[in-house]
Design an enzyme around this catalytic site. Sequence first.
Site, PDB file in Angstrom:
ATOM      1  N   CYS A  25      15.760 -12.265 -15.345  1.00  0.00           N
ATOM      2  CA  CYS A  25      15.844 -13.623 -14.789  1.00  0.00           C
ATOM      3  C   CYS A  25      14.730 -13.814 -13.770  1.00  0.00           C
ATOM      4  O   CYS A  25      14.683 -13.098 -12.769  1.00  0.00           O
ATOM      5  CB  CYS A  25      17.171 -13.834 -14.079  1.00  0.00           C
ATOM      6  SG  CYS A  25      18.595 -13.418 -15.088  1.00  0.00           S
TER       7      CYS A  25
ATOM      8  N   ARG B   9      29.512 -14.706 -14.058  1.00  0.00           N
ATOM      9  CA  ARG B   9      28.733 -13.660 -13.372  1.00  0.00           C
ATOM     10  C   ARG B   9      29.131 -13.528 -11.909  1.00  0.00           C
ATOM     11  O   ARG B   9      29.082 -14.509 -11.141  1.00  0.00           O
ATOM     12  CB  ARG B   9      27.224 -13.945 -13.480  1.00  0.00           C
ATOM     13  CG  ARG B   9      26.391 -12.842 -12.801  1.00  0.00           C
ATOM     14  CD  ARG B   9      24.906 -12.919 -13.117  1.00  0.00           C
ATOM     15  NE  ARG B   9      24.702 -13.016 -14.540  1.00  0.00           N
ATOM     16  CZ  ARG B   9      24.192 -14.078 -15.157  1.00  0.00           C
ATOM     17  NH1 ARG B   9      23.793 -15.108 -14.473  1.00  0.00           N
ATOM     18  NH2 ARG B   9      24.073 -14.096 -16.456  1.00  0.00           N
TER      19      ARG B   9
END
Length: 337
Positions: free
Chosen positions: A100, A269
Site C-alpha cells: 500500500c 483491517r
Amino acid sequence: MSEVSPRSDWTRAEIAALFELPFTELVYRAADVHRASFDPAEVQLSTLLSIKTGGCAEDCGYCSQSVKAEAGVPATKLMEVQAVLQSAAQAKDRGSSRFCMGAAWRNPKDRDMPAIVAMVQGVRAMGLETCMTLGMLAPHQAQMLADAGLDYYNHNIDTSPEHYAEVITTRSMDDRLDTLAEVRRAGINVCSGGIVGMGETRADRVGFIHTLANLPAHPESVPINALVPVKGTVLGNMLADTPLAKIDDVEFVRTVAVARITMPASMVRLSAGRESMSEMTQAMCFLAGANSIFTGDKLLTAPNAGDDNDAAMFARLGLKAMAAEAPRGCAVREAAE
Ligand code: SAM
Ligand code: DTB
Ligand code: SF4
C-alpha cells in the site's frame, strides 16, 4: 451456517442496537458472521510505504503530515520508482501479500501520474496486490490507475458525517464520497474506513459504520484505525491533555464487531494503533472478525507493531497469513473470471 448476503439498507437504529448488545453476544455474532465467509485463522497482511511524506495542504486533525501540524514531519518529494520497488520486494520477502503506497497529497497532480502508474505496474509485476492512497481523484486519474492494474484504492471517510467537520475542514465528507464513487466507476476495489478514538461519541461510531455499510457496494476492505496520538496535531494534543478521551479497548472491539456484522464479506483491517494495543485486545479483534493487518515496523510515519512481534503473536494465537487474492464479492476479480 450459510454465507450472509451483504445489505445496504442498515438503519442507524439497527447499528446502534448492535453496539448496545452485551459484549459477549456481540462478539459471538460477529465471529459467526466471520466464519460464514472466511477462514477465521487467516489474516491478510499488507505493508505500507509513504511514497511522498509531509507538507500536505489538508488540515486533518489527526495527521502529522499536515502543514497545520506543529512540528509535523518534514516534507519530502515523491520517491523514485526504483526505490519503491525495492521496498515492495522486501515486503514480499517478509510475507506480505499487498503493498500500500500512500502520499500526503490533497490530490495527485497530473505530472505525478506517470511515476505513480510505473509504481503500480512494477509492484504488480512482482506478484503483489497493489493499493494506493493519494487523496482525491479526478475521473481521468482513477481511470489511469485502473488501466495500470491498481487493485485497491484507499480513501477513508474517517468518521460520521456529523463529526467530520470537527476533524477536517479543508474537504468534506461529500468530497470523499465522490472520490470513492470514481474509484468504483473505474472498477478498482475500494478500501475505506476510518479512525476511532478521536473524541467522537458512540452515536458518531454508529454514523460512521452506517455510512460505510450503506454505500451502494460495501468497500472490499475496511480499515479500522485507533487514533495514533501524535504530538503537535490537534487530536494528539487533545489526547495528551485529556487522556480519558482515549477509546477503551472494549469499545474498539465493539466497533470492529459491528463493522464485521454489517459488512460480512469485506476484509476488516485492524489498522493503525496496534503498536500500543495488548495482544489480548488484538486477539479479541480477530475473534470479532478482523482479518487483516498492516505489518512491518512502520505505518506511513508512525511506528507499527513490527514483524517479530507479529510473528510471535501469530504463533501464539495459531493465526496464518492469507494468500494474495482479492476478496469474495470483488467486482474486478469477478469481471475477470
Ligand atoms: N493523503 C491521503 C488521504 O488522506 O486520503 C492518504 C494518506 S492518509 C495518511 C490515510 C489515512 O490514514 C487517513 O485517512 C486516516 O484515516 C489514517 N491516519 C492518518 N493519521 C492517523 C493517525 N495519527 N492515527 C490513525 N490513523 C491515521
Ligand atoms: C489506513 O486506514 N490506515 C493507514 C492506511 N490506511 C493508509 C495509515 C495509517 C497512518 C497512521 C499514521 C502514520 O503512520 O502517520
Ligand atoms: Fe494530508 Fe492525508 Fe494527512 Fe489528511 S490524512 S493531512 S490528506 S496526508
